[in-house]
Enzyme design. Structure first.
Site, PDB file in Angstrom:
ATOM      1  N   ASP A  92     -13.065  14.945   9.047  1.00 34.22           N
ATOM      2  CA  ASP A  92     -13.536  14.532  10.573  1.00 34.22           C
ATOM      3  C   ASP A  92     -12.653  15.272  11.432  1.00 34.22           C
ATOM      4  O   ASP A  92     -12.759  15.704  12.503  1.00 34.22           O
ATOM      5  CB  ASP A  92     -13.641  13.100  10.570  1.00 34.22           C
ATOM      6  CG  ASP A  92     -14.547  12.623  11.482  1.00 34.22           C
ATOM      7  OD1 ASP A  92     -14.855  13.589  12.553  1.00 34.22           O
ATOM      8  OD2 ASP A  92     -14.538  11.450  12.209  1.00 34.22           O
TER       9      ASP A  92
ATOM     10  N   LYS B 116      -3.553  13.275   0.854  1.00 31.46           N
ATOM     11  CA  LYS B 116      -2.205  12.557   0.981  1.00 31.46           C
ATOM     12  C   LYS B 116      -1.797  12.030  -0.369  1.00 31.46           C
ATOM     13  O   LYS B 116      -1.667  10.811  -0.320  1.00 31.46           O
ATOM     14  CB  LYS B 116      -2.734  11.514   2.228  1.00 31.46           C
ATOM     15  CG  LYS B 116      -1.372  11.003   2.659  1.00 31.46           C
ATOM     16  CD  LYS B 116      -0.614  11.857   3.585  1.00 31.46           C
ATOM     17  CE  LYS B 116       0.611  11.071   4.271  1.00 31.46           C
ATOM     18  NZ  LYS B 116       1.544  11.789   4.664  1.00 31.46           N
TER      19      LYS B 116
ATOM     20  N   TYR C  92     -15.222   5.861   5.291  1.00 33.06           N
ATOM     21  CA  TYR C  92     -16.180   5.541   6.175  1.00 33.06           C
ATOM     22  C   TYR C  92     -17.231   4.548   5.478  1.00 33.06           C
ATOM     23  O   TYR C  92     -17.933   4.085   6.055  1.00 33.06           O
ATOM     24  CB  TYR C  92     -16.787   6.821   6.574  1.00 33.06           C
ATOM     25  CG  TYR C  92     -15.917   7.516   7.660  1.00 33.06           C
ATOM     26  CD1 TYR C  92     -14.711   6.968   8.067  1.00 33.06           C
ATOM     27  CD2 TYR C  92     -16.240   8.825   8.168  1.00 33.06           C
ATOM     28  CE1 TYR C  92     -13.932   7.497   8.885  1.00 33.06           C
ATOM     29  CE2 TYR C  92     -15.556   9.392   8.997  1.00 33.06           C
ATOM     30  CZ  TYR C  92     -14.203   8.846   9.506  1.00 33.06           C
ATOM     31  OH  TYR C  92     -13.522   9.410  10.349  1.00 33.06           O
TER      32      TYR C  92
END
Ligand code: NAD
Length: 356
Positions: A245, A189, A143
């Site tokens: 989020d 990930k 972000y």
């Protein structure tokens, strides 16, 4: 000896004032019981600040929060201010406040109260007893990463974490786990992303400082599935900004009601404690909102900002007792209600159970 804490109160817009009033009602009662004294300092943010000063995050609020031990916040926003320029809207004030406070850790509990298992969209046996804390990194990751751009035929963002950013959020998660069931599941990930492998390696290093805490790792796609399949397996979930989020919203909905869930945003300095819901303009001013998310946020403040574990536990127990005995505000009125209450009634009831 009485311990004193200075609390910044930002009531905000819509239902903000009524839910904060119930939280301070409860804080004052627990304060008397546990020898704590709270000094409140009210500050403006959002629509009310725009009306009073022309800007959503006035200088007085900026200066005021720095002088507090913690900030308890209601909610901001509403249709009255929706047509203003983006930088003048209430939501910009909240983003500016968070950025000013440097809160890099977002703590979002997902708790399913036994009495409200039927409020969840999942089966009661799947969600009964769920008590998860999602620790989301809030000020780094994709972000905020540079470079970022939309070009003619492509667009890109950058997912970047520094060693220090991962270390500090990992310590927050492990510290919290020490006060809970001592289990951290770090979600990443790492099978695809270098930044996630880096994250994982650093979390493993930090875990050595907490030998009592069990650390596991999970890929984010699996974590999303496991949250729905068997949420009870989780204690603390530690994750980055974008994964957090998504996962924290999914986790919060296990409980089925937005009016129940608190949150905290903490950093190196003063922390911000607030319900996860907004200002609910559709029900504002009617004294029918659910104050429990805000009362729970006050409980989180006692626990995480002040280390007042006993007072925090007393509030949590009083909320559970009120729900056990069937007290319900309208939003949860359809689930085993015995007494339908107003917002202020609910504050009174929690206060009554505290004194019992
Ligand atoms: P919202 O969370 O305010 O309301 C969504 C729905 O949930 C509404 O039907 C509302 O009545 C209900 N609800 C919310 N809190 C409740 C409570 N405590 N008790 C009972 N019912 C409750 O979200 P929205 O309608 O999308 O947004 C309304 C305004 O709030 C907008 O201006 C938005 O920008 C703002 N907002 C502020 C924050 C914040 O201050 N942190 C967060 C989200 C939205």
């Amino acid at each position: 000896m009485v311990k004193k804490y200075k609390i910044g109160l930002i009531k905000g817009d819509g239902i903000g004032p009524e839910i904060i009033d119930e939280a301070t009602k409860v804080l004052n009662v627990v304060g008397k019981i546990c020898d704590l004294e709270f000094e409140y300092s009210e500050m403006l943010l959002g629509g009310v600040a725009i009306d009073a000063t022309g800007v959503p995050f006035p200088d007085a609020t900026r200066d005021g929060v720095d002088k507090c031990d913690a900030v308890l916040f209601g909610a901001i926003g509403g249709p009255k201010w929706d047509n203003l320029d983006r930088h003048l809207r209430p939501e910009s004030g909240l983003l500016a406040l968070r950025s000013h406070m440097g809160t890099f850790a977002n703590l979002r509990p997902a708790i399913v109260y036994d009495e409200l298992v039927n409020a969840s969209t999942l089966k009661a046996e799947v969600v009964s007893g769920v008590d998860i804390m999602v620790v989301r990194e809030l000020t780094g990751g994709i972000y905020f990463g540079q470079p970022r751009a939309i070009e003619n035929d492509r667009a890109f963002n950058t997912m970047v974490y520094t060693r220090e950013e991962v270390q500090r959020i990992a310590r927050v998660a492990f510290d919290i786990a020490m006060k809970r069931d001592k289990r951290v599941c770090s979600v990443d990930k790492a099978n695809v992303l270098e930044v996630s492998q880096f994250w994982r390696d650093i979390v493993i290093e930090i875990a050595k400082e907490y030998p009592e805490v069990e650390l596991t790792h999970m890929y984010v796609d699996n974590a999303a599935m496991q949250l729905i399949r068997n949420p009870k397996q989780f204690d603390v979930i530690l994750t980055g900004n974008i994964f957090g989020d998504i996962l924290s919203d999914a986790a919060s909905m296990l409980s089925g009601s937005i009016g129940l869930l608190p949150s905290a945003s903490t950093g190196a300095g003063v922390g911000l404690y607030e319900p996860i819901h907004g200002s609910a303009p559709d029900i504002a001013g009617q004294n029918i909102s659910n104050p429990l998310a805000t009362i729970s946020s006050a409980s989180m403040m006692l626990k995480y900002a002040f280390g007042e574990l006993e007072a925090s536990q007393k509030i949590d127990d009083a909320i559970k007792s009120a729900l056990r005995d069937g007290y319900r505000t309208g939003d949860i009125g359809a689930y085993d209600a015995k007494v339908l209450c107003s917002c202020s009634d609910m504050g009174d009831i929690v206060a009554k159970y505290l004194m019992a």
